[in-house]
Design an enzyme around this catalytic site. Structure first.
Site, PDB file in Angstrom:
ATOM      1  N   ASP A 332      43.146  41.071  24.236  1.00 28.63           N
ATOM      2  CA  ASP A 332      43.465  42.006  23.163  1.00 28.63           C
ATOM      3  C   ASP A 332      42.183  42.602  22.594  1.00 28.63           C
ATOM      4  O   ASP A 332      42.056  43.817  22.412  1.00 28.63           O
ATOM      5  CB  ASP A 332      44.250  41.264  22.079  1.00 28.63           C
ATOM      6  CG  ASP A 332      44.819  42.196  21.020  1.00 28.63           C
ATOM      7  OD1 ASP A 332      44.700  43.426  21.178  1.00 28.63           O
ATOM      8  OD2 ASP A 332      45.383  41.697  20.035  1.00 28.63           O
ATOM      9  N   ASP A 336      40.325  46.520  23.687  1.00 29.65           N
ATOM     10  CA  ASP A 336      40.055  47.501  22.642  1.00 29.65           C
ATOM     11  C   ASP A 336      38.577  47.884  22.614  1.00 29.65           C
ATOM     12  O   ASP A 336      38.225  49.053  22.428  1.00 29.65           O
ATOM     13  CB  ASP A 336      40.469  46.959  21.278  1.00 29.65           C
ATOM     14  CG  ASP A 336      41.960  47.093  21.021  1.00 29.65           C
ATOM     15  OD1 ASP A 336      42.634  47.768  21.814  1.00 29.65           O
ATOM     16  OD2 ASP A 336      42.453  46.522  20.038  1.00 29.65           O
TER      17      ASP A 336
END
Length: 459
Positions: A332, A336
């Site tokens: 995650d 990003d």
């Protein structure tokens, strides 16, 4: 899960490029005049090489009545092949705007390629909370399970920030991923040369970066139990559980192996094995699966890296990475980070895939951007490229994916940019700022122009 879907455009791309050369430009421009001035609703009147470019707009209205669904999908008692069903989830913020562009692009390309698609729209996220009281209604989940693929735009917004974690719009996305068992998240981080200046890194560091992050999506600390709040030593405490079973690690590792076979072949498994027992199991299991599958003999390489070091290396030397394999929470964060170093979040797609035969979820990596919703200034390209990933991975229509990706590259090469991309090009580049709707029209124009050019070439 995705074997054969990650191949670079080779023979087909070269053929298409060679056929472009030597075309009569005046004929192309004359033909294109028939498609202009009607908001692209007249595309169906121009036939190219025996196929319709564009076509009628399908009504995507959900229905639970089987007879009505069969009628809309084109299935008849005579045995006609039904359309491929796409569950569209516009969601919140700019979601409906960018979804509209993606659907029009898909309809146009599908018509030209002779592929039958049917779109069914359902609520999710904040939109679903307002309509039904929950972020993922049962009807939406069941429809997604019955579809061939799920196209999701964006969810979330300030309006729902004070709700509990399970009732917030983001909770609906987690439930959807779990409900479809989409255990593998594929996040490409590729920098377009036209957008080189958009990266916070120096051009000589970031140029040519092409990374695929393979993230385990339905396990780890986001789904581990027990979780909650309690009182410890007389004060409030919150706790979560980070856990992985061996089988969960094996299946995500094998997705990374298959992807690496279609790329450079270098896999970096990212963990925190110097601190976490769950990461020690992860590292051991990945190595065993790599050996058991004969990956070394297939020309693949496997190395390990701690997550904190990986984060630093993504900023200092990102071109060293080919395929990054990691768990849910690390993936995650790293995905990003990788998306930011490539320039604009508005350009990046993602895919969350499951086992063969099950629908995946295809969505841009950016958020719902409620501050600019309804202003027609959102960048739809991440949504459109997510639709291309859907064609490649979920619908087994790689030629449709190629056409869409070519159109995006063509529009950027011509200097068209939405506002978020205006500062991403090298100095001296002549740029033209456009809105969301106009960007969609430019994509359709590029697609039509390409088809017209091909129609003028001798067979």
């Amino acid at each position: 899960v995705i074997k054969g879907c990650c191949k670079r455009k080779t023979e087909r791309e070269r053929e298409r490029e060679s056929r472009k050369k030597g075309l009569v430009t005046s004929m192309v421009r004359a033909a294109l005049k028939t498609t202009r001035g009607g908001a692209w609703e007249n595309l169906s009147s121009f036939r190219v090489a025996g196929r319709v470019v564009g076509g009628r707009r399908r009504v995507h209205k959900a229905s639970n009545v089987n007879a009505e669904r069969l009628r809309r999908l084109g299935a008849t008692s005579s045995g006609d092949e039904a359309s491929k069903v796409i569950a569209t989830l516009p969601g919140d913020g700019i979601g409906p705007e960018i979804m509209s562009v993606a659907v029009k692009v898909l309809e146009t390309v599908a018509e030209g390629e002779g592929v039958s698609l049917a779109f069914e729209e359902y609520p999710v996220g904040g939109d679903a909370i307002d309509k039904t009281g929950v972020p993922l209604p049962d009807e939406t989940l069941e429809a997604c399970k019955a579809s061939d693929a799920v196209l999701l735009a964006a969810i979330g917004g300030y309006k729902w920030d004070n709700l509990s974690s399970k009732m917030r719009p983001e909770g609906g996305l987690l439930q959807l991923r779990a409900g479809l068992d989409c255990f593998a998240n594929l996040r490409p981080a590729i920098l377009q040369d036209e957008l080189l200046q958009g990266s916070p890194l120096k051009p000589e560091i970031i140029k040519g970066v092409d990374i695929m992050i393979v993230r385990e999506l339905v396990g780890g600390i986001y789904f581990g139990e027990p979780r909650g709040f309690e009182t410890r030593d007389g004060e409030e405490a919150g706790y979560n559980t980070m856990v992985y079973k061996k089988s969960e690690v094996e299946r995500i590792a094998r997705v990374a192996f298959e992807i690496a076979k279609q790329r450079k072949g270098d896999i970096v498994s990212v963990d925190k094995a110097n601190v976490l027992e769950v990461s020690q199991l992860w590292r051991k299991t990945v190595a065993e699966a790599f050996e058991a599958d004969g990956c070394k003999d297939a020309g693949l390489s496997l190395s390990n890296m701690y997550v904190d070091n990986c984060s630093m290396q993504l900023c200092s030397n990102p071109s060293q990475f080919d395929v990054i394999l990691t768990g849910n929470i690390f993936g995650d964060i790293l995905s990003d980070q990788a998306s930011v170093i490539t320039g604009s979040l508005g350009m990046l797609p993602s895919a969350s895939v499951s086992s063969p035969g099950k629908p995946g979820i295809y969505e841009p990596v950016h958020g719902s951007a409620p501050d600019i919703a309804g202003q027609d200034i959102a960048n739809p390209l991440g949504m459109v490229l997510s639709a291309a990933m859907m064609c490649r991975y979920g619908l087994n229509e790689p030629e449709m994916a190629d056409i869409i990706e070519d159109a995006v590259a063509d529009v950027l090469a011509k200097g068209y940019r939405t506002g978020d991309l205006m500062n991403s090009s090298p100095p001296g580049t002549e740029l033209k700022q456009v809105g969301c709707t106009q960007m969609g029209e430019l994509l359709l124009e590029s697609i039509a122009e390409e088809e017209i050019k091909l129609s003028f070439m001798p067979k």
